[in-house]
Design a protein around this motif. Sequence first.
Motif: not given
Lengths: 462, 450
Positions: B406, B385, A406-407, A455-458, B448, B408, A226
């Motif tokens: 986010t 996520s 990943a989002t 921004t990467v949401g993991g 995140s 997740a 993240s």
Amino acid sequence: MLNERLIENIITEALSTGGDFAEVFVEDKDTTSIKLLGGKVESTISGRDYGIGIRIINGFNSIYAYTNKTDAESLMKIASEAAKAIKENPKNIALNFMNETYNSIHNITKYPKNIGLSNKISVMREASDAAKKYSKEITQVTVGYLDEDQKILVANSEGKFVEDRRVRSRILIEAVAANSNEMQTGYFAPGAHKGFELFEEINVKEYAREAARIAVTMLNADLCPSGKFPVVIDNKFGGVIFHEACGHGLEATFIAKKNSVFADKIGEKVASDIVTAIDDGTIPNHWGSINIDDEGEKTRKNILIENGILKGYMIDKLNGRRMGMESTGSGRRQSYKYAPTSRMTNTYIAAGKSTPEEIIGNTENGIYAKYMGGGSVNPATGDFNFAVMEGYLIKKGKIDRPIRGATLIGNGPNILHKIDMVGTNLDYGQGMCGSVSGLIPANVGQPMIRVSEITVGGRKGE
Amino acid sequence: MEIRDLKEKIFEAGKEIGFEDMEINYISNKKFNCKVFDNSIDSYNISVEGGLSFRGVFNNKMGYSYTEKVDETSIELLLKKAKENAQVIENDDIEEIFPGSPVYEKVDIFSQEFAEVSIEEKMQLLINLSQKVKMLDKRVDKVLFNLYEDHESTRMIFNTKGLSKVEKGNIGIIYFSLLVKDSKDSKSSDILKVTRDFKDFNYEEMAKRVVDEAINLLGAEAVKSKEYPILLRNTAAASLLQTFIGAFSAENVQQGRSLLKNKLGEAIASHNITIIDNPHMKDKMASRTFDSEGVATKKCIVVEEGLLKTYLHNLKTAKKDGVTPTGHGYRNSYKGTLSIAPTNFFIETGDNEYDDLVASIKEGLIIIELEGLHAGANGISGDFSLAAKGYYVKNGKIEKPVNHITIAGNFYDLLKDVEAVGNDLDFAFPSESYVGSPSLLISKLAISGD
């Protein structure tokens, strides 16, 4: 498709209470869909969609009615009911249809109705077998097949009387990979404005193996970290980033009422210099292409952003009125059940100058999104989100281990300025885009691009 | 021609070309919707439509076809297509035409009172709502989207085994979203109301809720990336559950596409989770007395205190598993083949007040909305996520609004991590099913942000 005299009567009735514009949309569509599960034909259905949509506009107000009771009496009745929503004196608009003809730019060689079910199924079986054989970890393969042959007619009180025929074919391959406690999926769904010739031109086995490879790769991938990273998004369906982050916000649907962050920004710099973006409904046989839009206007190549400067919007007739601008051939609808509005066709970021190798090589520590899933956007704020189907870490300019879950989230206008490298490898991916006027086939496209920070949401904090 | 007469002609012609059992499904729908803009009607839509589907058994396989041109001229093609389609089916599971259940529950899902509401009243309601939100706070910048819509639909099933079922229902929906703006920020918020009692559309209450929410979100920022305890507010929890309802379908289980395979009788959720499918709720969207195969529907406990009690079955999957069908046969209008879907499917209400749940959080987040569920959540793996927004809570008090984050996790893990359940059951945006949940307090999920 429907008697010209009857259409004239419907339009006359529709205008009887003071509307200044009326339109009849006739649709007759044959569809076939087949599902293959674990190599066996599980279900198949074919049918005929048939109906009429009547639209009346008065100033900025619109009335829409549709029915599939298409006898003259029912049609006149619904036209008259729709007209009741307006209560003014008739404007005495003279009707004079001009039959419009043109040469289709989408050559179809094998109409689906002339192809036996067994041929369609054998293509599906090839795909299914190829995906299953890819690895022992592939536990289930589903293959869908769709074709449609849509004939439309648009006639309106401005004298338009024009028809189009759209033939589309698509195969949808989903592979499931599993071990003792987890399942992951991979997906590929090529389609085109083509008949059965599509499946002779493309190698469905390769697409199937790719779907299987994605599933297996993701089964064995680490959780995504993240935080904020430079992100390299590859070509084809990667174009969904532009589609979501900006494309919807450039539709007159949102611009006309100033419900978009891009309203009143023509001529302004909205993206970095290396970004040129286009919506082009005229690319021969592409998934999102149409000869005329669902308001009867010829589609065209619309430059949206050129070298970072906002050049234009995608406009339909009604929203065009509010904006004081002409239609750009962007009026689309899922079927006669929807009033048309401005939508995308084939939307893409134009090719740039960097090779994919240069882009990866110049990224010290980041994320590589090889294949994207879908996403969505709030056009009023520009906030978007989309999912990475197959992702990797980039370390020291090299693609490292695979990551999953990943989002990417961010804000469209901000992201456009952060595109700092654009690749040479423009290519397209096919999707179904859902919005106000229903679900329509839309192509997305781009070369590989790099966004300096996103921004990467993991699930793994880092 | 009346459907009942047309059906006789279809069955007669079908018998001649070799069909054994046959069925027709007719669905008709009368729809009205309107939108307002600047205090006047912006768009106004009416429709009358219907579609007929045919399915029939040919050499022990079921063939399907449909048409929206519902008249005698369609019979030949309808039968020809269905026969072709039956001949290519390879799946060996037996799909049968159903003669009928012994008893059907009586549930009234058609409200005459609702059907009599005038178009003027409906339009006025939407105008009132649009005006009201602007009066509540000067930071209300504009209405982004507004819609009033109602449906009156009739489903009919007739088959050669003697089944003859008709059900009529109606329902109304309001969906409304707006943008608020101050000198530094702008935020949107939306509200949805589904009912068949027009009095439930209380525009003043709806206006207050949607404005309050948007105002409260002004100035939202991302929080630090880490794991937080999460209070997933009712409609956000419901929309997440909705994304994963496929896992409870026996069809997906049998096809190896559900992680709930081999889990019957096992704990799949924390003990405070009970999940119910109840097709007989008078005021709910997805109520029905018979499913798409004509099987009587019934209330069904799917998960009881964390233990998985049953999958959702149609006739075919029930036969394969050797169990009683649960009345969940589903066809997506007349255009779909047979599959499975829940009706009103929800996590049962717990006994915690929402405010008490908030007060119990030392440091955590309230999540009020999840975005991009169609893309960022995988219905099979359970991984999600998702872009989210909500509030940051410190020592039991809301400190600030949060967005650009986010959230997740994995749905199956999340079910086991539910620490407390609220008493505020509400439902997500309706799809083929109507899915609900109370607010859920989750021990931790990865966030995140910055």
